[in-house]
Design an enzyme around this catalytic site. Structure first.
Site, mmCIF file in Angstrom:
data_model
loop_
_atom_site.group_PDB
_atom_site.id
_atom_site.type_symbol
_atom_site.label_atom_id
_atom_site.label_comp_id
_atom_site.label_asym_id
_atom_site.label_seq_id
_atom_site.Cartn_x
_atom_site.Cartn_y
_atom_site.Cartn_z
ATOM 1 N N LYS A 143 0.855 -1.179 0.000
ATOM 2 C CA LYS A 143 0.000 0.000 0.000
ATOM 3 C C LYS A 143 0.899 1.239 0.000
ATOM 4 C CE LYS A 143 -3.837 1.927 2.748
ATOM 5 N NZ LYS A 143 -4.692 1.681 3.936
ATOM 6 N N SER A 189 -9.618 1.451 3.149
ATOM 7 C CA SER A 189 -8.815 2.251 2.252
ATOM 8 C C SER A 189 -7.770 1.448 1.470
ATOM 9 C CB SER A 189 -8.088 3.350 3.039
ATOM 10 O OG SER A 189 -7.225 2.782 3.993
ATOM 11 N N SER A 220 -9.587 -1.052 7.268
ATOM 12 C CA SER A 220 -9.080 -0.884 5.898
ATOM 13 C C SER A 220 -8.349 -2.063 5.281
ATOM 14 C CB SER A 220 -8.164 0.325 5.830
ATOM 15 O OG SER A 220 -8.940 1.480 5.719
HETATM 16 N N1 GLN Z 1 -13.052 3.673 6.787
HETATM 17 C C1 GLN Z 1 -12.312 4.020 7.967
HETATM 18 C C2 GLN Z 1 -11.888 5.460 7.898
HETATM 19 O O1 GLN Z 1 -12.152 6.053 6.920
HETATM 20 C C3 GLN Z 1 -11.159 3.109 8.153
HETATM 21 C C4 GLN Z 1 -9.989 3.484 7.335
HETATM 22 C C5 GLN Z 1 -8.766 2.687 7.685
HETATM 23 O O2 GLN Z 1 -8.836 1.654 8.338
HETATM 24 N N2 GLN Z 1 -7.636 3.217 7.290
HETATM 25 O O3 GLN Z 1 -11.296 5.982 8.775
#
Ligand code: GLN
Length: 481
Positions: A79, A154, A178
């Site tokens: 990532k 994400s 995410s």
């Molecule tokens: N959807 C969650 C957020 O927007 C989790 C994102 C993540 O785990 N990086 O914060």
């Protein structure tokens, strides 16, 4: 089967037996990327030359019978929030579009030591803020199972790259879901380790008390292999846990006889999507057939979206607003041009460099931390966080593993939730509480919905019980085969 469709553990054996070379394998993944990534957009950067050179080096060392690491010759995608020395690390943001990291993240150093081959950096919601991979400066990633759907986020690029056979393994990061949610949406396996089990050194911070790096792979055995390579104490991360790393590969095929699987009724509210509920319940039933004992548990705080989503977003945005102050055009990334005084330069740089969602969170987080509001919002959220952790501690006195859905629906359509941030945040109802508690969780593909899209099941364990979690996940994977 084409090489890039196989799992890491199958490929490791074939490489060791010299049936195939690392170059052939890397070339197969690069060819696949060339064929499909124009549409899927899972990658932000691809290092074809570096990967092939590395593959040749592994092949040469193998020919000389030199010792090789456990992931020797296996293509892996990172990532784009993980620093690789001398390479671009964008975090999916315009503000870091041309940022070159001066050092390797600890996980990158560990993967190099394991002789894995880094093939590229994957797309993501900007600074890991999102649940759909639509908040990237580099455009959305599409779900390989249905290009009209999001891959989740994400770490959508990492999950999509694995699902589309563009890489064998990938790393994502999980702050509120995410790794697990995109794995669930794309039909692959995703693990969030215990907070502190994997070093965060060289991971660009979103919400430091919640962030963890985790493996994304095609099956549970590959997840165990990759976790083994990256778990461990790191003096460069003050929140890293100084405890021995279990041998995740030793016991995970040992079966689950006598283990207790807990189900919380709060995870199955009236109105929950019927396919999602049925998948989780049928997963529990098949685990019972395989020897587990099912028990009912309560999660009165952690199981309620109004507590866990509110708490999660207050804490995550508060920490994000502090972490992102460093992007001001002085030391890192984009800087606004023109005849500007310092104040104007800051303002323009940040206005131009950040996307909508990141700005929203910086503003909300700053508000929640500000004098006069801190007690009502941030401090209150910290207190509820303690209650959420205690909920899980109590539940785990009655069971070994908790089972729940990963997300309330299957992958939604691109654009469907972008105008409604609150709806988007509700995607995290099953995952965010897990980061607040710091416990490990895994998403295992279990069923397919009527729309043909994958439905994942989430398993959770007490802190540092990844070995047990993988054992249960492996058993669950067998029941779906
Ligand atoms: N959807 C969650 C957020 O927007 C989790 C994102 C993540 O785990 N990086 O914060």
């Amino acid at each position: 089967m084409a090489l890039n469709q196989a799992t890491a553990h199958e490929l490791i054996t074939r490489l060791q037996q010299r049936e195939i070379t690392a170059r052939e394998l890397v070339q197969a993944t690069l060819d696949r990327i060339s064929a499909v990534d124009g549409q899927i957009n899972a990658f932000i950067s691809i290092d074809a030359e570096g990967a092939l050179t590395h593959a040749d080096e592994i092949d040469r060392r193998r020919a000389k019978n030199e010792p090789l690491g456990p992931l020797a010759g296996i293509p892996l995608a990172l990532k784009d929030v993980l620093c690789v020395r001398g390479g671009r690390t964008t975090c999916g943001s315009k503000i870091l579009e041309h940022y070159i990291a001066p050092y390797d993240a600890t996980v990158v150093a560990q993967l190099r030591a394991a002789d894995a081959i880094i093939i590229g950096k994957t797309n993501m919601d900007e600074f890991a803020m999102g649940s759909s991979c639509e908040n990237s400066y580099f455009g959305p990633t599409l779900n390989p199972r249905d290009p009209e759907r999001v891959p989740g986020g994400s770490s959508g690029g990492s999950a999509a790259a694995v699902a589309a056979d563009e890489t064998i393994l990938a790393l994502g990061t999980d702050t509120g879901g995410s790794v697990r949610q995109p794995a669930g949406y794309c039909g692959v396996v995703g693990l969030k380790p215990t907070y502190g089990r994997v070093s965060r050194y060289g991971l660009v911070a979103y919400a430091s008390s919640l962030d963890q790096i985790g493996p994304i792979s095609k099956d549970v055995e590959d997840t165990a292999l990759l976790l083994q390579a990256i778990a461990g104490h790191d003096p460069r991360d003050s929140t890293s846990i100084d405890a021995p790393v279990a041998n995740y590969l030793a016991e995970f095929k040992d079966g689950i006889k006598g283990l207790k699987v807990g189900l919380a009724q709060e995870h199955f509210p009236a109105g929950l999507d019927a396919e999602v509920a049925t998948a989780a319940q049928s997963a529990a039933a098949t685990l019972a057939d395989a020897g587990a004992e099912l028990v009912d548990v309560q999660l009165p705080v952690a199981g309620h979206p109004e507590y866990c989503i509110g708490t999660y977003y207050l804490i995550a945005m508060g920490e994000a607003s502090a972490n992102l102050t460093r992007y001001d055009g002085v030391k890192y990334g984009h800087r606004a041009e023109g005849d500007l005084n310092l104040q104007e330069m800051y303002l323009r740089t940040r206005s131009e460099g950040f996307g909508e969602e990141v700005k929203r969170r910086i503003m909300l987080g700053t508000y929640a931390l500000s004098a006069g509001y801190y007690d009502a919002y941030y401090r209150k959220a910290q207190q509820v966080r303690t209650l959420i952790r205690q909920d899980f501690e109590k539940a785990f006195t009655a069971c070994d593993i908790l089972l729940s859905p990963v997300a309330p629906t299957t992958a939604f359509r691109l654009g469907e939730q972008t105008d409604d941030p609150l709806q988007m945040y509700l995607n995290d109802i099953y995952t965010a509480s897990v980061n607040l508690a710091g416990i490990p969780g895994i998403s295992v593909p279990y069923a397919n919905g009527a729309d043909g899209l994958p439905i994942g099941v989430q398993l959770l364990a007490p802190p540092l019980e990844e070995a047990k979690l993988l054992r249960m996940a492996y058993a669950l994977e067998r029941t779906t085969a």
